[in-house]
Write a protein that holds these residues in place. Structure first.
Motif, PDB file in Angstrom:
ATOM      1  N   SER A  85      -6.531   4.100   0.953  1.00  0.00           N
ATOM      2  CA  SER A  85      -7.850   3.517   1.214  1.00  0.00           C
ATOM      3  C   SER A  85      -7.746   2.271   2.103  1.00  0.00           C
ATOM      4  CB  SER A  85      -8.518   3.165  -0.116  1.00  0.00           C
ATOM      5  OG  SER A  85      -9.753   2.547   0.098  1.00  0.00           O
ATOM      6  N   GLN A  86      -6.778   1.412   1.825  1.00  0.00           N
ATOM      7  CA  GLN A  86      -6.581   0.209   2.635  1.00  0.00           C
ATOM      8  C   GLN A  86      -6.180   0.587   4.059  1.00  0.00           C
ATOM      9  OE1 GLN A  86      -7.445  -2.785   2.044  1.00  0.00           O
ATOM     10  NE2 GLN A  86      -6.487  -3.832   3.753  1.00  0.00           N
ATOM     11  N   PRO A 112      -2.779   5.270  -8.887  1.00  0.00           N
ATOM     12  CA  PRO A 112      -3.825   4.352  -8.410  1.00  0.00           C
ATOM     13  C   PRO A 112      -3.368   3.502  -7.219  1.00  0.00           C
ATOM     14  CG  PRO A 112      -3.652   4.236 -10.795  1.00  0.00           C
ATOM     15  CD  PRO A 112      -2.505   5.063 -10.319  1.00  0.00           C
ATOM     16  N   LEU A 113      -2.114   3.051  -7.230  1.00  0.00           N
ATOM     17  CA  LEU A 113      -1.609   2.256  -6.110  1.00  0.00           C
ATOM     18  C   LEU A 113      -1.506   3.090  -4.839  1.00  0.00           C
ATOM     19  CD1 LEU A 113       1.118   0.117  -7.916  1.00  0.00           C
ATOM     20  CD2 LEU A 113      -1.100  -0.664  -7.043  1.00  0.00           C
ATOM     21  N   TYR A 114      -1.099   4.328  -4.974  1.00  0.00           N
ATOM     22  CA  TYR A 114      -1.016   5.254  -3.839  1.00  0.00           C
ATOM     23  C   TYR A 114      -2.400   5.435  -3.217  1.00  0.00           C
ATOM     24  CZ  TYR A 114      -0.443   9.789  -1.473  1.00  0.00           C
ATOM     25  OH  TYR A 114      -0.448  10.825  -0.569  1.00  0.00           O
ATOM     26  N   HIS A 115      -3.407   5.687  -4.049  1.00  0.00           N
ATOM     27  CA  HIS A 115      -4.769   5.869  -3.534  1.00  0.00           C
ATOM     28  C   HIS A 115      -5.308   4.578  -2.905  1.00  0.00           C
ATOM     29  CE1 HIS A 115      -5.182   9.964  -4.797  1.00  0.00           C
ATOM     30  NE2 HIS A 115      -4.924   9.664  -6.056  1.00  0.00           N
ATOM     31  N   GLN A 116      -4.965   3.454  -3.500  1.00  0.00           N
ATOM     32  CA  GLN A 116      -5.384   2.168  -2.938  1.00  0.00           C
ATOM     33  C   GLN A 116      -4.712   1.936  -1.581  1.00  0.00           C
ATOM     34  OE1 GLN A 116      -4.763  -1.102  -5.661  1.00  0.00           O
ATOM     35  NE2 GLN A 116      -5.496  -2.609  -4.193  1.00  0.00           N
ATOM     36  N   THR A 155       1.869  -4.575  -6.211  1.00  0.00           N
ATOM     37  CA  THR A 155       0.520  -5.105  -6.412  1.00  0.00           C
ATOM     38  C   THR A 155      -0.336  -4.851  -5.172  1.00  0.00           C
ATOM     39  OG1 THR A 155       1.033  -7.261  -5.436  1.00  0.00           O
ATOM     40  CG2 THR A 155       1.477  -6.995  -7.810  1.00  0.00           C
ATOM     41  N   THR A 156      -1.577  -5.263  -5.257  1.00  0.00           N
ATOM     42  CA  THR A 156      -2.486  -5.202  -4.112  1.00  0.00           C
ATOM     43  C   THR A 156      -1.934  -6.013  -2.947  1.00  0.00           C
ATOM     44  OG1 THR A 156      -4.392  -4.864  -5.553  1.00  0.00           O
ATOM     45  CG2 THR A 156      -4.840  -5.700  -3.343  1.00  0.00           C
ATOM     46  N   THR A 206      -9.229   1.504   5.901  1.00  0.00           N
ATOM     47  CA  THR A 206      -9.993   0.303   6.234  1.00  0.00           C
ATOM     48  C   THR A 206      -9.409  -0.392   7.456  1.00  0.00           C
ATOM     49  OG1 THR A 206     -10.668  -0.020   3.935  1.00  0.00           O
ATOM     50  CG2 THR A 206     -10.749  -1.954   5.377  1.00  0.00           C
ATOM     51  N   ILE A 229       0.446  -3.877  -1.086  1.00  0.00           N
ATOM     52  CA  ILE A 229      -0.299  -2.874  -0.325  1.00  0.00           C
ATOM     53  C   ILE A 229      -0.839  -3.482   0.960  1.00  0.00           C
ATOM     54  CG2 ILE A 229      -2.420  -1.490  -0.307  1.00  0.00           C
ATOM     55  CD1 ILE A 229      -1.877  -1.004  -3.346  1.00  0.00           C
ATOM     56  N   ASN A 230      -1.545  -4.597   0.843  1.00  0.00           N
ATOM     57  CA  ASN A 230      -2.157  -5.223   2.017  1.00  0.00           C
ATOM     58  C   ASN A 230      -1.110  -5.605   3.057  1.00  0.00           C
ATOM     59  OD1 ASN A 230      -4.678  -4.940   0.844  1.00  0.00           O
ATOM     60  ND2 ASN A 230      -4.685  -7.002   0.015  1.00  0.00           N
TER      61      ASN A 230
END
Length: 150
Positions: A111-112, A104-108, A38-39, A115, A42-43
């Motif tokens: 991106s994170q 999508p999770l890879y790209h997220q 999940t996000t 950031t 990732i975070n």
């Protein structure tokens, strides 16, 4: 979500004899994704990697993070990190997320990472046959799994 991070003096990714990513001092991150990621995973993982103190300070002690040294990063998708080798001699990759979930999770994740570090993150290409070259510095190689946070 599982990552193998390698401290590198240099690293590159080549696809079809074309270099698509190339860094000097920093990290090569091999990233494996499962359906349950999940996000939050990732975070947590991005912050853990970016702040992990695995770079030498002036006293040659691993006391600085990627952010501290303003290091570069290449992130490479690698579904084989979730291989199961329990039965037989042929690994099973059933735990690895399918592309519709993983991409999508890879790209997220990338991106994170941009950031958090304030830098452009270089990547391989999801699903491509990649040639990864690196000069592991140390060597320092660490495996981090977001499912083992506690």
């Amino acid at each position: 979500m599982k990552a193998v991070i390698q401290r590198v003096s240099k690293a590159s990714v080549t696809i079809d004899q074309k270099v698509v990513a190339n860094i000097k001092n920093g990290l090569l991150v091999l990233l494996g994704i499962v359906d349950q990621d999940t996000t939050e995973d990732i975070n947590w993982l991005v912050n853990k990697i970016a702040n992990c103190r695995i770079f030498n300070d002036d006293n040659q002690v691993m006391n600085q993070s990627l952010i501290d040294i303003n290091g570069d990063v290449i992130v490479v998708s690698q579904f084989t990190l979730h291989a199961s080798t329990k039965k037989g001699n042929r690994p099973s990759y059933i735990k690895a997320a399918k592309p519709n979930v993983a991409i999508p999770l890879y790209h997220q994740f990338v991106s994170q990472f941009e950031t958090v570090t304030g830098k452009s993150i270089q990547t391989g290409e999801f699903g491509a046959d990649m040639k990864v070259e690196l000069l592991n510095d140390g060597p320092v190689t660490i495996i981090i799994d977001s499912k083992n946070k506690e």
